[in-house]
Design an enzyme around this catalytic site. Structure first.
Site, short mmCIF file in Angstrom:
data_model
loop_
_atom_site.label_atom_id
_atom_site.label_comp_id
_atom_site.label_asym_id
_atom_site.label_seq_id
_atom_site.Cartn_x
_atom_site.Cartn_y
_atom_site.Cartn_z
N GLU A 528 1.03 -1.30 0.12
CA GLU A 528 -0.03 -0.01 0.11
C GLU A 528 0.85 1.24 -0.01
O GLU A 528 1.79 1.26 0.72
CB GLU A 528 -0.93 -0.11 1.19
CG GLU A 528 -1.72 1.34 1.32
CD GLU A 528 -2.87 1.57 2.64
OE1 GLU A 528 -3.41 2.30 2.65
OE2 GLU A 528 -2.65 0.55 3.32
N ASN A 589 -4.36 5.07 -2.44
CA ASN A 589 -5.40 5.58 -1.99
C ASN A 589 -5.94 6.52 -2.79
O ASN A 589 -5.44 7.54 -3.50
CB ASN A 589 -5.46 6.05 -0.53
CG ASN A 589 -5.22 5.12 0.41
OD1 ASN A 589 -5.83 4.33 0.91
ND2 ASN A 589 -3.67 4.90 0.81
N GLU A 621 -7.68 2.03 -3.50
CA GLU A 621 -8.27 1.80 -2.21
C GLU A 621 -9.12 2.97 -2.02
O GLU A 621 -8.76 4.12 -2.14
CB GLU A 621 -7.37 1.82 -1.32
CG GLU A 621 -6.44 0.61 -1.23
CD GLU A 621 -5.67 0.00 0.22
OE1 GLU A 621 -5.91 0.73 1.14
OE2 GLU A 621 -4.92 -0.96 0.17
N ASP A 650 -11.81 0.12 1.57
CA ASP A 650 -10.84 -0.04 2.68
C ASP A 650 -11.65 0.42 4.11
O ASP A 650 -12.85 1.25 3.95
CB ASP A 650 -9.96 1.50 2.71
CG ASP A 650 -8.76 1.56 3.52
OD1 ASP A 650 -8.49 0.51 4.20
OD2 ASP A 650 -7.91 2.53 3.59
N GLU A 714 -6.44 -5.22 8.53
CA GLU A 714 -5.80 -4.23 8.78
C GLU A 714 -5.13 -4.03 10.00
O GLU A 714 -5.89 -4.73 11.03
CB GLU A 714 -6.17 -2.98 8.34
CG GLU A 714 -6.65 -2.81 6.72
CD GLU A 714 -7.08 -1.49 6.58
OE1 GLU A 714 -6.31 -0.68 5.73
OE2 GLU A 714 -8.56 -1.10 6.91
#
Length: 760
Positions: A528, A589, A621, A650, A714
């Site tokens: 990520e 993101n 995301e 997310d 996560e």
């Protein structure tokens, strides 16, 4: 098709060689010269039949080639009768038998019908009328030349030609003139343009034969029969071959020859000059001369008419150009949505007002307008802006200048008899009731400033903006008049936006990459991308500080574009260095402002194309709140999904609509929020406390599995959490226990070391 073309060419060559030998030694009977034409026309008919049976064609094209085949057969039959008559009349040249003339004339009529049926691609009556006018001019010009130089001398010859022969040649000349004018305007379609030109050229062959008969008299008949006429069959065979060769693709569309009518005017001058110079105009052939002059007059009149049509069209274009210029001038100074003045025109009005006296400016914007835009869509937001513009204009009264500066920010230059407070109170009185078609209740904030004569317009706007910022800081739904010192908070806010812009230009942003790890073996399966800002004076700036500022200023769009491109570039570099199995996913993101950007889909496509990263390796995301933003965002996400890019939800499980989203949203990956991972390892399985903590985690992984979605847990902070999540069915995790976010160089070292270990 090559065989038929070779056969037709061989017959034409034999005809030429025979005629040359006949001129030298006169071998055999003269009737042999009449055999070549029916043979080549038979070959032409067979080649067209082969064409029709070997390739599929549109109905207009199939009809054209069928009529052309019938024409060839009629020609072959008619000239065969002429050949029979030639053998009977030998050694004299044969006259055209009436039956043969009827067959040949019918063939010409069939050919004319076939050529006339070919579509030209015009659709409107205006286009069709202009084209018919051009074609009439061109036809009369060509026909006049052919009549004067070919047919008329045969009509008034000392030894008159037979009626059948004259009829055939007259029809051939008409076919020549009509074909030339028709073919000149074919811009593409079911019949190949080059093939049509080859067919039309057969009419010119007939014109050449007519000219030979006029110039050579009795001696010009034989070369026309043996040398010229067989070329017609060869041209038709070549046309069939051309159509077959281009059957697999359509040729490029062209345009009609707009110069042809003017060329016809020049051509018709040739017989006019000939008639006026030679004494034949005053001889018994006076009617022929008068006909030529009359044709020239008609052509000239039609050209004048055409010029009038062109002038009328040009005047219409000129009017459209003036209207377009006026519309463009209005668009450059007015907002297209509300019809209000834009920033440039408002500045001009403010400068003018400050030159003559004091001026009061009100700056206003809508509170929570972004919420309306995101929840109800841009159409609702646009309707609200248009309705608020009407409210402002009415509240300001006559003589005020109202403008939309940007987004939901408006400016009002008030006349001298209206104060800023009065205008704000009028707006507030109207907005207590719903406005716009959606009947929305809105709140607005305003900043006021009154400046004396000679004050720079930029200073007035800056003070009013500072007052507006203070009104927003006080919670909105109020108005504030400028006071000394108000610029400082607003300028700090503006400086942060300026620093963000400079940071983008100077490359102060960096990316850290946090690996996504397979829980059953520790293999890195993805990363990520997390953006960080290293400020030259303030040091590391937290994303919690600069991301909201970037959202407010709109700089989140170029920042997100940079993150997207850099993530794709780095992931492609790792794949190129360590092989295609090194990473399954690279995840930047994406903010809701990016999803509303009209260029976002193109940005994603460009990032993939420039980096060479496969679309399936890119995972965007998005938070649940970003997904629930109306029809436009849904359409953008569907387009991204269609490109092969995967989408991840997310912080899943923290909203109210998460489960229903899995049906409507094209998600491929679900990321369990950290709040459901914390303390999941504290109690033994089977106890009530552990069951309550694990219920959501278990429900998410089971639902995702039923829908065919991947899951990522996560915020894993210890091995016990990883083990418990693996027992629940999670295969991929992310968190500080597994890997902290790191620079790309550090992750490259880890990947290289793992490759060495795997090789060992």
């Amino acid at each position: 098709m090559r065989g038929w073309t070779a056969a037709a060419g061989a017959v034409c060559l034999l005809g030429t060689l025979w005629y040359l030998s006949w001129m030298v030694a006169s071998p055999g009977t003269v009737a042999v010269g009449y055999l070549f034409m029916p043979v080549t026309m038979t070959i032409g008919a067979l080649s067209v039949r082969r064409l029709r049976r070997s390739i599929p064609m549109e109905p207009p094209g199939r009809r054209f080639w069928l009529l052309l085949e019938i024409c060839c057969l009629l020609f072959a039959a008619g000239f065969a009768l002429l050949a029979v008559a030639a053998f009977r009349a030998a050694p004299e040249l044969a006259a055209m038998p009436p039956a043969g003339a009827a067959l040949i004339g019918s063939g010409v009529l069939v050919a004319m019908w076939g050529v006339g049926q070919v579509p030209l691609g015009v659709t409107t009556w205006a286009e069709r009328g202009r084209q018919w006018l051009d074609r009439t001019i061109a036809f009369l010009g060509c026909a006049t030349v052919l009549w004067h130089l070919g047919i008329a001398p045969m009509v008034w010859a000392a030894e008159p030609w037979s009626v059948p022969a004259l009829s055939v040649l007259l029809l051939a000349c008409l076919f020549a003139a009509g074909s030339i004018t028709k073919v000149a305007y074919i811009a593409g379609g079911p019949v190949d343009r080059t093939a049509m030109r080859l067919v039309a050229s057969t009419g010119l062959v007939a014109a050449v034969v007519s000219l030979l008969a006029v110039l050579g008299g009795y001696q010009g008949i034989l070369p026309g029969q043996a040398v010229c006429m067989p070329v017609c069959g060869l041209l038709i065979t070549l046309a069939a071959g051309r159509q077959r060769a281009t059957a697999a693709h359509s040729g490029p569309a062209g345009t009609g020859n707009v110069w042809l009518p003017y060329l016809a005017v020049l051509a018709v001058d040739v017989p006019v000059v000939d008639v006026l110079i030679r004494p034949r105009f005053w001889t018994p052939g006076v009617w022929e001369g008068r006909l030529v002059v009359s044709s020239a007059v008609v052509v000239t009149a039609l050209v004048a008419l055409r010029q009038y049509v062109v002038w009328r069209d040009n005047m219409a274009l000129l009017r459209e150009k003036r209207e377009s210029e006026a519309r463009l001038r209005h668009e450059t100074t007015h907002d297209p949505l509300t019809g209000l003045a834009n920033r440039a025109l408002f500045r001009q009005a403010l400068d003018t007002a400050l030159e003559t006296g004091p001026a009061t400016v009100l700056l206003a914007d809508l509170d929570e307008f972004k919420t309306v835009n995101d929840s109800l869509g841009h159409d609702a937001g646009d309707g609200l802006l248009a309705a608020f513009a009407v409210v402002l204009r009415d509240a300001a009264g006559p003589g005020a200048a109202v403008a939309r500066l940007a987004g939901d920010e408006f400016a009002v230059l008030l006349p001298g008899d209206v104060t800023g407070e009065q205008a704000a109170e009028r707006v507030a009185a109207v907005t207590v009731r719903p406005i716009s078609e959606q009947r929305l209740l809105v709140r607005f904030s305003a900043g006021l400033d009154t400046a004396p004569r000679g004050t720079p317009a930029s200073q007035v706007l800056r003070r009013a903006d500072a007052a507006l910022y203070m009104a927003k800081e006080r919670g909105g739904a109020n108005w504030v008049r400028y006071a000394d010192g108000m610029e400082r908070p607003a300028s700090a806010h503006a400086r942060l936006g300026g620093d963000l812009r400079r940071a983008l230009d100077d490359g102060e942003f960096t990316l850290l990459y946090q690996p996504l790890v397979a829980l059953d073996g520790g293999r890195i399966v993805g990363v990520e991308a997390l953006v960080r800002w290293e400020h030259p004076e303030r040091g590391t700036v937290s994303p919690a500080d600069f991301i909201p500022a970037a959202e407010r200023t709109g700089l989140i769009v170029p920042l997100g574009r940079w993150v997207l491109r850099e993530t794709c570039r780095q992931a492609a570099a790792w794949i190129a260095e360590f092989g295609p199995d090194v990473l399954e996913k690279a995840s930047p993101n994406v903010s809701v402002r990016q999803l509303h950007d009209p260029d976002f889909v193109a940005d994603v496509a460009a990032a993939l194309a420039d980096s060479g990263l496969p679309a399936a390796r890119l995972v965007l995301e998005l938070t649940e709140s970003a997904v629930l933003r109306g029809h436009h965002v849904s359409q953008v996400l569907q387009e991204i999904h269609a490109m092969g890019v995967r989408l991840a939800l997310d912080d899943f499980g923290t909203g109210e609509s998460s489960l229903s989203l899995l049906r409507a949203f094209p998600a491929a990956i679900v990321k369990l929020d950290k709040s459901f991972v914390d303390h999941i390892e504290l109690d033994e399985p089977g106890t009530p406390a552990a069951d309550a903590r694990q219920a959501v985690a278990r429900a998410v992984v089971q639902l995702a599995g039923a829908l065919g979605l991947e899951t990522v847990a996560e915020g894993i902070e210890n091995q016990e959490q990883a083990d418990r999540l693996l027992q629940l069915g999670y295969t991929v995790g992310q968190g500080y226990h597994l890997f902290r976010p790191m620079p790309s160089e550090k992750l490259t070292e880890i990947l290289a070391a793992r490759r060495v270990t795997a090789a060992a």
